[in-house]
Scaffold this active site. Sequence first.
Site, short mmCIF file in Angstrom:
data_model
loop_
_atom_site.label_atom_id
_atom_site.label_comp_id
_atom_site.label_asym_id
_atom_site.label_seq_id
_atom_site.Cartn_x
_atom_site.Cartn_y
_atom_site.Cartn_z
CG ASN A 141 -8.30 -2.73 -3.86
OD1 ASN A 141 -8.85 -3.35 -3.96
ND2 ASN A 141 -6.51 -2.57 -4.40
CD1 TRP A 142 -14.29 -3.03 -0.07
CD2 TRP A 142 -16.48 -4.44 -0.94
NE1 TRP A 142 -15.30 -2.70 0.40
CE2 TRP A 142 -16.36 -3.39 0.18
CE3 TRP A 142 -16.69 -5.88 -0.61
CZ2 TRP A 142 -17.39 -3.04 0.31
CZ3 TRP A 142 -17.84 -5.51 -0.28
CH2 TRP A 142 -18.28 -4.21 0.73
CE LYS A 143 -5.57 -4.62 -1.27
NZ LYS A 143 -4.59 -4.88 -0.46
CG HIS A 185 -3.04 -2.67 -6.13
ND1 HIS A 185 -2.72 -3.50 -5.27
CD2 HIS A 185 -3.84 -2.75 -5.12
CE1 HIS A 185 -2.93 -3.24 -4.06
NE2 HIS A 185 -3.52 -2.61 -4.17
CD GLU A 222 -3.04 -7.47 -3.23
OE1 GLU A 222 -3.96 -6.91 -3.10
OE2 GLU A 222 -2.57 -6.36 -2.19
CD GLU A 239 -2.45 1.19 -3.11
OE1 GLU A 239 -3.26 1.46 -1.77
OE2 GLU A 239 -2.79 -0.53 -3.47
N GLY A 262 -0.93 -4.28 4.36
CA GLY A 262 -1.76 -4.80 4.70
C GLY A 262 -1.15 -5.60 6.01
CB SER A 281 -1.07 0.32 6.80
OG SER A 281 -0.14 -0.57 6.49
N GLY A 315 -7.92 -0.84 2.03
CA GLY A 315 -7.62 -1.98 1.59
C GLY A 315 -8.39 -2.30 2.88
N GLY A 316 -7.90 -3.37 3.51
CA GLY A 316 -8.56 -4.10 5.13
C GLY A 316 -9.48 -2.98 5.75
P1 13P Z 1 -4.15 -2.20 3.19
O1 13P Z 1 -5.19 -1.20 3.52
O2 13P Z 1 -5.02 -3.26 3.36
O3 13P Z 1 -2.27 -1.74 3.53
O4 13P Z 1 -4.23 -2.52 1.89
C1 13P Z 1 -4.18 -1.78 1.03
C2 13P Z 1 -4.13 -1.16 -0.94
O5 13P Z 1 -3.17 -2.08 -1.23
C3 13P Z 1 -5.34 -1.04 -1.90
O6 13P Z 1 -4.89 -0.70 -3.10
#
Ligand code: 13P
Length: 250
Positions: free
Chosen positions: A12-14, A97, A99, A167, A173, A212, A233-234
Amino acid sequence: MSARRRPLVAGNWKMNGLRACARELAAIIAGAGELSAVELMVCPPATLIAEFAGFAGGTPVAIGAQDCHPEPAGAFTGDISAEMLRDAGATAVIVGHSERRTFHKETDADVRAKALAARRASLLAIVCVGETRAEREGGSALEVVRSQLDGSLPDGSTADTVVVAYEPVWAIGTGLTPTTNDIAEIHGFIRQRLASRFGSTMGTMRILYGGSVKPSNAKELMSVADVDGALVGGASLNAQEFLAVAGVYR
Ligand code: 13P
């Protein structure tokens, strides 16, 4: 991880990524050949979906989106429908998600409508659930996840139309992760809820862990019972890190 469930590692590149980041996608595609045991997916921002789907066409890397509007078309300035994402070349969409739930005030009913839109447009819906830190510390993590699952998954969900992603909000993050016992407890609980609502065929629905996930912890996290892959994510922004996470399924 059951032999009946092919693991999925989705990035997920957000809100990250310009067209120049196609080189990361190219590197992921180059490394994907050695990872035939796992399904790989990249979910870039909507601006890159069509271009990335063009690059990834005919390769083992699928392209997904990060959100969709419930309606197929209409006067919804700035929104993008599931049909548009499909038309651009996406084969999946993340819905619910944390967010989106936090910053856009999305409710379980909103998420369910989006998952239904995904089904209508023949997109796999990756439906996210997870508790906050206060909910975990207050002992209500299972109850929160139960209520999000019940409210967010549409009737008639199947392993072909839905993937669940657990999640925990406090792990996203932050570099923090739940213990493997806690993950096993929640994933087992999700599996039970799916079976009691949708029947025994739900044994084949995939449940991803997200929060994470990185190369240094992926092996431990992915070896937990009922964890069928990761939503990353990251670490997914860097091809080598993303491939290293997926590489635990080699
Ligand atoms: P991180 O891997 O950066 O913690 O993010 C997880 C995430 O929100 C994937 O959708």
